[in-house]
Design a protein around this motif. Structure first.
Motif, PDB file in Angstrom:
ATOM      1  N   LEU A   1       0.912  -1.242   0.054  1.00 14.11           N
ATOM      2  CA  LEU A   1      -0.138  -0.015  -0.140  1.00 14.11           C
ATOM      3  C   LEU A   1       0.920   1.147  -0.031  1.00 14.11           C
ATOM      4  O   LEU A   1       0.487   2.174  -0.778  1.00 14.11           O
ATOM      5  CB  LEU A   1      -0.994   0.001   1.144  1.00 14.11           C
ATOM      6  CG  LEU A   1      -2.335  -0.947   1.286  1.00 14.11           C
ATOM      7  CD1 LEU A   1      -2.932  -0.721   2.436  1.00 14.11           C
ATOM      8  CD2 LEU A   1      -3.011  -0.728   0.037  1.00 14.11           C
ATOM      9  N   ILE A   2       2.108   1.256   0.820  1.00 13.49           N
ATOM     10  CA  ILE A   2       2.968   2.486   0.741  1.00 13.49           C
ATOM     11  C   ILE A   2       3.606   2.472  -0.506  1.00 13.49           C
ATOM     12  O   ILE A   2       3.506   3.704  -1.160  1.00 13.49           O
ATOM     13  CB  ILE A   2       3.855   1.976   1.680  1.00 13.49           C
ATOM     14  CG1 ILE A   2       3.574   2.061   3.007  1.00 13.49           C
ATOM     15  CG2 ILE A   2       4.971   3.322   1.808  1.00 13.49           C
ATOM     16  CD1 ILE A   2       4.330   1.961   4.438  1.00 13.49           C
ATOM     17  N   ALA A   3       3.905   1.614  -1.353  1.00 13.94           N
ATOM     18  CA  ALA A   3       4.428   1.558  -2.544  1.00 13.94           C
ATOM     19  C   ALA A   3       3.246   2.462  -3.738  1.00 13.94           C
ATOM     20  O   ALA A   3       3.623   3.437  -4.279  1.00 13.94           O
ATOM     21  CB  ALA A   3       4.574   0.237  -3.247  1.00 13.94           C
ATOM     22  N   GLU A   4       1.851   1.815  -3.433  1.00 16.78           N
ATOM     23  CA  GLU A   4       1.003   2.467  -4.475  1.00 16.78           C
ATOM     24  C   GLU A   4       0.745   3.892  -4.064  1.00 16.78           C
ATOM     25  O   GLU A   4       0.543   4.782  -5.060  1.00 16.78           O
ATOM     26  CB  GLU A   4      -0.150   1.593  -4.348  1.00 16.78           C
ATOM     27  CG  GLU A   4      -0.218   0.001  -4.704  1.00 16.78           C
ATOM     28  CD  GLU A   4       0.038   0.048  -6.190  1.00 16.78           C
ATOM     29  OE1 GLU A   4      -0.418   1.006  -6.866  1.00 16.78           O
ATOM     30  OE2 GLU A   4       1.138  -0.699  -6.373  1.00 16.78           O
ATOM     31  N   GLY A   5       0.622   4.295  -2.730  1.00 16.74           N
ATOM     32  CA  GLY A   5       0.645   5.590  -2.283  1.00 16.74           C
ATOM     33  C   GLY A   5       1.817   6.486  -2.952  1.00 16.74           C
ATOM     34  O   GLY A   5       1.576   7.625  -3.356  1.00 16.74           O
ATOM     35  N   LEU A   6       2.785   5.941  -2.910  1.00 13.09           N
ATOM     36  CA  LEU A   6       3.891   6.573  -3.286  1.00 13.09           C
ATOM     37  C   LEU A   6       4.012   7.037  -4.622  1.00 13.09           C
ATOM     38  O   LEU A   6       4.495   7.877  -5.143  1.00 13.09           O
ATOM     39  CB  LEU A   6       5.471   6.152  -2.758  1.00 13.09           C
ATOM     40  CG  LEU A   6       5.526   5.957  -1.208  1.00 13.09           C
ATOM     41  CD1 LEU A   6       6.862   5.106  -0.928  1.00 13.09           C
ATOM     42  CD2 LEU A   6       5.576   7.439  -0.682  1.00 13.09           C
ATOM     43  N   LYS A   7       3.442   6.152  -5.458  1.00 10.95           N
ATOM     44  CA  LYS A   7       3.612   6.223  -6.865  1.00 10.95           C
ATOM     45  C   LYS A   7       2.908   7.224  -7.365  1.00 10.95           C
ATOM     46  O   LYS A   7       2.951   7.918  -8.278  1.00 10.95           O
ATOM     47  CB  LYS A   7       3.015   4.697  -7.580  1.00 10.95           C
ATOM     48  CG  LYS A   7       3.863   3.809  -7.538  1.00 10.95           C
ATOM     49  CD  LYS A   7       3.332   2.593  -8.538  1.00 10.95           C
ATOM     50  CE  LYS A   7       3.468   1.190  -8.166  1.00 10.95           C
ATOM     51  NZ  LYS A   7       2.938   0.177  -8.578  1.00 10.95           N
ATOM     52  N   LYS A   8       1.769   7.694  -6.666  1.00  9.46           N
ATOM     53  CA  LYS A   8       0.685   8.710  -6.849  1.00  9.46           C
ATOM     54  C   LYS A   8       1.399  10.037  -6.760  1.00  9.46           C
ATOM     55  O   LYS A   8       0.510  10.974  -6.604  1.00  9.46           O
ATOM     56  CB  LYS A   8      -0.538   8.334  -6.081  1.00  9.46           C
ATOM     57  CG  LYS A   8      -1.427   7.383  -6.534  1.00  9.46           C
ATOM     58  CD  LYS A   8      -2.731   7.305  -5.913  1.00  9.46           C
ATOM     59  CE  LYS A   8      -3.792   6.975  -6.930  1.00  9.46           C
ATOM     60  NZ  LYS A   8      -5.135   7.200  -6.330  1.00  9.46           N
ATOM     61  N   ARG A   9       2.449  10.173  -6.053  1.00 12.03           N
ATOM     62  CA  ARG A   9       2.984  11.444  -5.604  1.00 12.03           C
ATOM     63  C   ARG A   9       3.921  12.031  -6.564  1.00 12.03           C
ATOM     64  O   ARG A   9       4.525  11.327  -7.017  1.00 12.03           O
ATOM     65  CB  ARG A   9       3.742  11.346  -4.094  1.00 12.03           C
ATOM     66  CG  ARG A   9       2.860  10.404  -3.119  1.00 12.03           C
ATOM     67  CD  ARG A   9       3.626  10.658  -2.002  1.00 12.03           C
ATOM     68  NE  ARG A   9       4.144  12.165  -1.329  1.00 12.03           N
ATOM     69  CZ  ARG A   9       3.644  12.853  -0.675  1.00 12.03           C
ATOM     70  NH1 ARG A   9       2.643  12.262   0.324  1.00 12.03           N
ATOM     71  NH2 ARG A   9       4.151  14.010  -0.156  1.00 12.03           N
ATOM     72  N   THR A  10       4.074  13.278  -6.436  1.00 11.99           N
ATOM     73  CA  THR A  10       5.162  13.878  -7.035  1.00 11.99           C
ATOM     74  C   THR A  10       5.956  14.643  -6.085  1.00 11.99           C
ATOM     75  O   THR A  10       7.124  15.433  -6.488  1.00 11.99           O
ATOM     76  CB  THR A  10       4.687  14.986  -8.249  1.00 11.99           C
ATOM     77  OG1 THR A  10       3.679  15.901  -7.758  1.00 11.99           O
ATOM     78  CG2 THR A  10       4.025  14.120  -9.388  1.00 11.99           C
ATOM     79  N   THR A  11       5.452  14.906  -4.912  1.00 12.11           N
ATOM     80  CA  THR A  11       6.158  15.698  -3.916  1.00 12.11           C
ATOM     81  C   THR A  11       6.883  14.800  -2.992  1.00 12.11           C
ATOM     82  O   THR A  11       6.663  13.717  -2.703  1.00 12.11           O
ATOM     83  CB  THR A  11       5.286  16.737  -3.379  1.00 12.11           C
ATOM     84  OG1 THR A  11       4.169  15.772  -2.519  1.00 12.11           O
ATOM     85  CG2 THR A  11       4.830  17.661  -4.085  1.00 12.11           C
ATOM     86  N   PRO A  12       8.103  15.425  -2.344  1.00 11.84           N
ATOM     87  CA  PRO A  12       8.785  14.570  -1.256  1.00 11.84           C
ATOM     88  C   PRO A  12       8.103  14.347  -0.104  1.00 11.84           C
ATOM     89  O   PRO A  12       7.019  14.863   0.421  1.00 11.84           O
ATOM     90  CB  PRO A  12      10.024  15.758  -0.743  1.00 11.84           C
ATOM     91  CG  PRO A  12       9.851  16.694  -1.825  1.00 11.84           C
ATOM     92  CD  PRO A  12       8.352  16.790  -2.516  1.00 11.84           C
ATOM     93  N   VAL A  13       8.410  13.251   0.329  1.00 16.07           N
ATOM     94  CA  VAL A  13       8.046  12.633   1.627  1.00 16.07           C
ATOM     95  C   VAL A  13       8.723  11.837   2.487  1.00 16.07           C
ATOM     96  O   VAL A  13       9.823  11.197   1.809  1.00 16.07           O
ATOM     97  CB  VAL A  13       6.500  12.000   1.490  1.00 16.07           C
ATOM     98  CG1 VAL A  13       6.639  10.544   0.923  1.00 16.07           C
ATOM     99  CG2 VAL A  13       5.797  11.829   2.917  1.00 16.07           C
TER     100      VAL A  13
END
Ligand SMILES: NC(=O)C1=CN([C@@H]2O[C@H](COP(=O)(O)OP(=O)(O)OC[C@H]3O[C@@H](n4cnc5c(N)ncnc54)[C@H](O)[C@@H]3O)[C@@H](O)[C@H]2O)C=CC1
Ligand SMILES: O=P(O)(O)OC[C@H]1O[C@](O)(CO)[C@@H](O)[C@@H]1O
Length: 382
Positions: A100-112
């Motif tokens: 789920l973390i991988a899927e969420g990170l794929k949707k981002r363009t900003t740093p986290v």
């Protein structure tokens, strides 16, 4: 600011969640326990109570929760919007939340930044490995630029809760959350209470091999002596003496390895033994001793300091060997890992079980000492 925190359990609510709230975050907990998820959403707040004479209370607000088993898409969306992702689910669960973390990170363009708050060396690094196993090479390259996985050391004793109010958490007043600032991507998350360090190794090893080694010793020795709680275990002078002797062993190797001031380290040990004996906390030995296979692992709180001690000082640590033996003898029938250890010893023999669970080899003096201590506990008790 939005924080997504995996694991709304003792540390999640009682430690990380409370610091996030006090730092101005809205926290979205993610858990698989539907009772806790529903209660958080129903109440929107919960109490954190200090286990000391003050019984001071903090009302943690600005919280909601998602059930990752029934609402995975919402979890992915929350991660996509989060300013910080944290987890306190247990080392064995990290692989299960990585998808789920991988899927969420794929949707981002900003740093986290993603911080695993587990009792282990390299928790966020392990989570990163598991996340990276689930994405393409191009996505890994993109994550390298905009996702930080700083490792952390978390220290606060939060026992199992038996309050009528199922969300309330009783916690010890002391806490320490050290995070590796060198692995942060973008700005440091503004969490009051984080100690930023540029070399986490001494922090995590000092903490894991003092707090967690000591607690495990009290639990496994206590179990052998028939104690139900850590406080009961520490009523025994013999256990107190064995605990102090074990922490002298880990202390000797830590002071040698990291150059800690010896008097300062002894004061650290004393303070920790005092925290174990906190009369306002009732902590079951079965919670502190949970998952003995994990705790017997080569990088964990018993075998790692024992092996490092032997290597660094050229001697065999007797009390750490006794602690490993006591963990091998931990036969709590409701702990699946304890059952597996006992079955392995019965079916394959002690030597085979030691190698399998501790990765120690028969020719090592430490291995032989563990066997001797095991037989001694069987014959004479703790
Ligand atoms: N309790 C303590 O005093 C301390 C615990 N820790 C560490 O914190 C971590 C959590 O420990 P506790 O809070 O004590 O355990 P806990 O059992 O109270 O909490 C773990 C939570 O994770 C949830 N969970 C399990 N599988 C999940 C999944 N797939 N997705 C999301 N949530 C999931 C559980 O339902 C539970 O609410 C462990 O690594 C522990 O070593 C560290 C320092 C102190
Ligand atoms: O959470 P684990 O790794 O199973 O071990 C329990 C340990 O964690 C603590 O809850 C806090 O560090 C201690 O009570 C104990 O040493």
């Amino acid at each position: 600011m939005l924080a997504v925190h995996f694991g709304a359990g003792n540390i999640g609510r009682g430690f990380i969640g409370s610091l996030l709230y006090q730092s101005g975050y809205e926290t979205c907990f993610v858990d698989v326990n539907s009772e806790i998820v529903d209660l958080i959403n129903e109440k929107g707040e919960y109490r954190v109570v200090l286990a000391d004479a003050s019984h001071e209370e903090l009302l943690v607000k600005n919280v909601r929760a998602l059930n990752s088993a029934s609402d995975p898409d919402k979890v992915v969306d929350a991660i996509a919007k989060a300013d910080l992702v944290t987890a306190a689910v247990g080392p064995n669960i990290l692989p299960h939340i990585s998808g789920l973390i991988a899927e969420g990170l794929k949707k981002r363009t900003t740093p986290v930044n993603v911080i695993a708050c587990e009792n282990m060396v390299g928790g966020s690094t392990l989570l990163k490995e598991k996340v990276y196993e689930k994405v393409t090479e191009a996505e890994r390259a993109a994550f390298d630029k905009r996702v930080g996985f700083p490792d952390a050391a978390v220290d606060r004793i939060v026992p199992n809760q038996s309050n009528e109010d199922k969300l309330m958490v009783t916690v010890e007043p002391f806490y320490e959350w050290a995070v590796d600032e060198t692995k942060i991507i973008g700005d440091k998350p503004p969490v009051d209470g984080i100690t930023w360090v540029n070399d986490l190794k001494p922090y995590i090893e000092r903490k894991l091999f003092t707090v967690n080694t000591g607690h495990a010793v009290a639990a496994y020795f206590g179990w052998q002596a028939g104690a139900r709680t850590i406080n009961e275990a520490l009523e025994s002078d013999k256990i107190k003496q064995a605990l102090a002797a074990t922490l002298q062993e880990t202390g000797r190797f830590l002071v040698t390895k990291y150059g800690f001031d010896e008097a300062g380290h002894n004061a650290y040990i004393e303070k920790i033994i005092g925290r174990f004996a906190n009369p306002y906390i009732s902590d079951e030995v079965t919670r502190v001793g949970r998952s003995p296979i994990r705790k017997l692992g080569g990088n964990d709180r018993l075998v790692s300091p024992a092996s490092q001690y032997a290597k660094l000082l050229g001697e065999t640590p007797v009390y750490l060997a006794k602690s490993i033996a006591a963990a091998l003898l931990y036969d709590y029938a409701q702990d699946p890992e304890a059952v597996e250890v006992q079955e392995t010893v019965q079916q394959d023999g002690l030597a085979s079980a030691i190698t399998r669970f501790t990765q120690l080899q028969e020719e090592q003096p430490l291995f032989k000492e563990v066997v001797m201590q095991y037989e001694d506990i069987q014959k004479n008790g703790i």
